[in-house]
Write an enzyme that holds these catalytic residues in place. Sequence first.
Site, mmCIF file in Angstrom:
data_model
loop_
_atom_site.group_PDB
_atom_site.id
_atom_site.type_symbol
_atom_site.label_atom_id
_atom_site.label_comp_id
_atom_site.label_asym_id
_atom_site.label_seq_id
_atom_site.Cartn_x
_atom_site.Cartn_y
_atom_site.Cartn_z
ATOM 1 N N ASN A 239 21.240 -21.429 -99.530
ATOM 2 C CA ASN A 239 20.167 -21.175 -98.560
ATOM 3 C C ASN A 239 19.519 -22.496 -98.158
ATOM 4 O O ASN A 239 19.903 -23.556 -98.634
ATOM 5 C CB ASN A 239 19.144 -20.189 -99.145
ATOM 6 C CG ASN A 239 18.563 -20.704 -100.442
ATOM 7 O OD1 ASN A 239 17.923 -21.738 -100.479
ATOM 8 N ND2 ASN A 239 18.825 -19.990 -101.544
ATOM 9 N N ASP A 335 18.157 -12.646 -112.688
ATOM 10 C CA ASP A 335 16.825 -12.971 -112.172
ATOM 11 C C ASP A 335 16.145 -13.856 -113.215
ATOM 12 O O ASP A 335 15.733 -13.380 -114.278
ATOM 13 C CB ASP A 335 16.022 -11.697 -111.900
ATOM 14 C CG ASP A 335 14.750 -12.016 -111.138
ATOM 15 O OD1 ASP A 335 14.041 -12.968 -111.530
ATOM 16 O OD2 ASP A 335 14.473 -11.331 -110.133
ATOM 17 N N ILE A 336 16.065 -15.140 -112.912
ATOM 18 C CA ILE A 336 15.574 -16.120 -113.900
ATOM 19 C C ILE A 336 14.098 -15.858 -114.215
ATOM 20 O O ILE A 336 13.679 -15.843 -115.372
ATOM 21 C CB ILE A 336 15.788 -17.554 -113.365
ATOM 22 C CG1 ILE A 336 17.285 -17.772 -113.136
ATOM 23 C CG2 ILE A 336 15.232 -18.592 -114.325
ATOM 24 C CD1 ILE A 336 17.638 -18.937 -112.248
ATOM 25 N N PHE A 353 7.237 -17.171 -107.106
ATOM 26 C CA PHE A 353 7.028 -17.387 -105.669
ATOM 27 C C PHE A 353 7.621 -16.209 -104.920
ATOM 28 O O PHE A 353 8.630 -15.647 -105.341
ATOM 29 C CB PHE A 353 7.687 -18.694 -105.208
ATOM 30 C CG PHE A 353 6.738 -19.851 -105.243
ATOM 31 C CD1 PHE A 353 6.244 -20.308 -106.454
ATOM 32 C CD2 PHE A 353 6.324 -20.469 -104.077
ATOM 33 C CE1 PHE A 353 5.347 -21.370 -106.501
ATOM 34 C CE2 PHE A 353 5.429 -21.524 -104.110
ATOM 35 C CZ PHE A 353 4.941 -21.980 -105.315
ATOM 36 N N LYS A 367 5.988 -7.587 -106.404
ATOM 37 C CA LYS A 367 6.824 -8.484 -107.218
ATOM 38 C C LYS A 367 6.138 -8.862 -108.525
ATOM 39 O O LYS A 367 6.787 -9.040 -109.554
ATOM 40 C CB LYS A 367 7.121 -9.751 -106.405
ATOM 41 C CG LYS A 367 8.549 -10.174 -106.513
ATOM 42 C CD LYS A 367 8.941 -11.122 -105.423
ATOM 43 C CE LYS A 367 9.585 -10.400 -104.264
ATOM 44 N NZ LYS A 367 10.058 -11.294 -103.224
ATOM 45 N N LYS A 371 8.439 -8.263 -111.684
ATOM 46 C CA LYS A 371 8.979 -9.416 -112.412
ATOM 47 C C LYS A 371 8.180 -9.733 -113.676
ATOM 48 O O LYS A 371 8.539 -10.624 -114.435
ATOM 49 C CB LYS A 371 9.005 -10.643 -111.502
ATOM 50 C CG LYS A 371 9.767 -10.392 -110.208
ATOM 51 C CD LYS A 371 10.732 -11.476 -109.913
ATOM 52 C CE LYS A 371 11.494 -11.176 -108.645
ATOM 53 N NZ LYS A 371 12.635 -12.034 -108.469
HETATM 54 O O1 C5P Z 1 13.130 -11.508 -105.703
HETATM 55 P P1 C5P Z 1 12.764 -12.752 -104.973
HETATM 56 O O2 C5P Z 1 13.930 -13.686 -104.811
HETATM 57 O O3 C5P Z 1 12.018 -12.577 -103.722
HETATM 58 O O4 C5P Z 1 11.731 -13.442 -105.966
HETATM 59 C C1 C5P Z 1 11.286 -14.719 -105.791
HETATM 60 C C2 C5P Z 1 10.835 -15.309 -107.112
HETATM 61 O O5 C5P Z 1 11.772 -14.998 -108.137
HETATM 62 C C3 C5P Z 1 10.800 -16.826 -107.063
HETATM 63 O O6 C5P Z 1 9.813 -17.250 -107.967
HETATM 64 C C4 C5P Z 1 12.195 -17.206 -107.525
HETATM 65 O O7 C5P Z 1 12.214 -18.505 -108.069
HETATM 66 C C5 C5P Z 1 12.462 -16.146 -108.572
HETATM 67 N N1 C5P Z 1 13.860 -15.756 -108.693
HETATM 68 C C6 C5P Z 1 14.558 -16.083 -109.826
HETATM 69 N N2 C5P Z 1 15.839 -15.689 -109.975
HETATM 70 C C7 C5P Z 1 16.458 -14.956 -109.022
HETATM 71 C C8 C5P Z 1 15.771 -14.616 -107.853
HETATM 72 C C9 C5P Z 1 14.468 -15.039 -107.716
HETATM 73 O O8 C5P Z 1 14.007 -16.758 -110.700
HETATM 74 N N3 C5P Z 1 17.702 -14.582 -109.194
#
Ligand code: C5P
Length: 425
Positions: A239, A335-336, A353, A367, A371
């Site tokens: 991206n 999802d980190i 974020f 979110k 999360k």
């Molecule tokens: O779900 P979304 O991508 O919108 O969420 C954004 C947040 O989640 C950001 O803080 C991004 O760094 C984190 N993120 C992550 N791992 C992913 C997707 C998003 O840590 N696979």
Amino acid sequence: MGGARRASDTGRHLGRVSVLGLLVSKKILLIIGGGIAAYKSLFLIRVLARRGIATRVILTKGGSEFVTALSAGGLSGDKVYTDLFDLTDEAEMGHIELSRSADLVVVAPATADLLAKAAHGIANDLATTTLQATDKRVLYAPAMNLRMWESAPTQRNVKTLADDGQYFIGPDEGEMACGEYGPGRMAEPEAIAGAIEKLLKGDTTLDGLRGPKPLKGKKALVTAGPTREPIDPVRYLSNHSSGKQGYAIAAALGRLGADVTLVSGPVAIDPPACATTVKVETAQEMLTACEQALPADIFVAVAAVADWRSDGPADVKIKKGKDGIPALKLVENPDILASVSKGKNRPKLVVGFAAETNDVTEHARAKLTKKGCDWIVANDVSGDVMGGDHNSMIVVTEKGEDVFPRLTKADAARRLAEKIAEHFS
Ligand code: C5P
């Protein structure tokens, strides 16, 4: 010698009597560098004199483009030194003696050039020779364009000098002579004088680098940039994330004293000097690097992690042609943020974020729960945020929303880092 005293005679009596008719007890050596802020250093001489501190001045060649030796000498009541190879000066007071005759050396304005030379031991004029020869503490008051101040070389040089035990005051934030806004303005003379007084009293609780260090002792983990998910050895999914915001946040946390690990996807910007940077490519590598960096007190997930990756990237380049358009089977990436937030080593403060293009705060709030993080920084990426230099952030917490105005990414990062520091105070 009869009649009126020469300025240099007055100088020899520094430490006993008389600057502006006031009793002086301490003396500083002030190196005036070449910057527009040099005029403020003339005020500094007066402010110090009122506090009973005498000043002897070295005016660099650059400094003399902005203020004259005559005005500096008139205010200090002493000879102004300019040239390393002036035999008269050497006969009166050698540069080694000059470097040691004061109680403290002050460099104001400290230009990027002076900082670089001092950090690397370059001694090719009177000012830099004096800085290397001195056995006294040195206080730097940097002043320069904000991008020069924030550049990796300058930050590295500041860190080197701070690690060597030197002191810094400022730079302040504000409107600059070049028309930009940000950190780079020289600290005000009163503030510099206050720092000088503290140092002269042996109080070394001054900030080593810039500003106080409320996050000293805290460990922060920051992710930044995009991830790159291979399709084959030459193609990938990714991206537009530039990493600028995440890097600025890592730098801002580092400047407030945090021990920062920055886990970064592929970006084209220099790593901040005050963080340990771990470079990764894929989301899976980013997760592993984050897990290895834990435990931490603070986690700020700024990375634009690719949501999907190819299910089994090809080992060799996929050829176009005979089999038509290849189908790309995708699988979900870890999802980190959620994983760290819900893991056993959960940092005390987890900040995610939410890059959204519509209904920004509603999505951010959703979110927050999904999360399991403490704060979500919502930003509208429908404009020029991705890759640009500005951001408008809304920090969404359980308690409410903190709306930042549109700021440069560096300013937004500073503000967020200060909010984090406040949270821990
Ligand atoms: O779900 P979304 O991508 O919108 O969420 C954004 C947040 O989640 C950001 O803080 C991004 O760094 C984190 N993120 C992550 N791992 C992913 C997707 C998003 O840590 N696979």
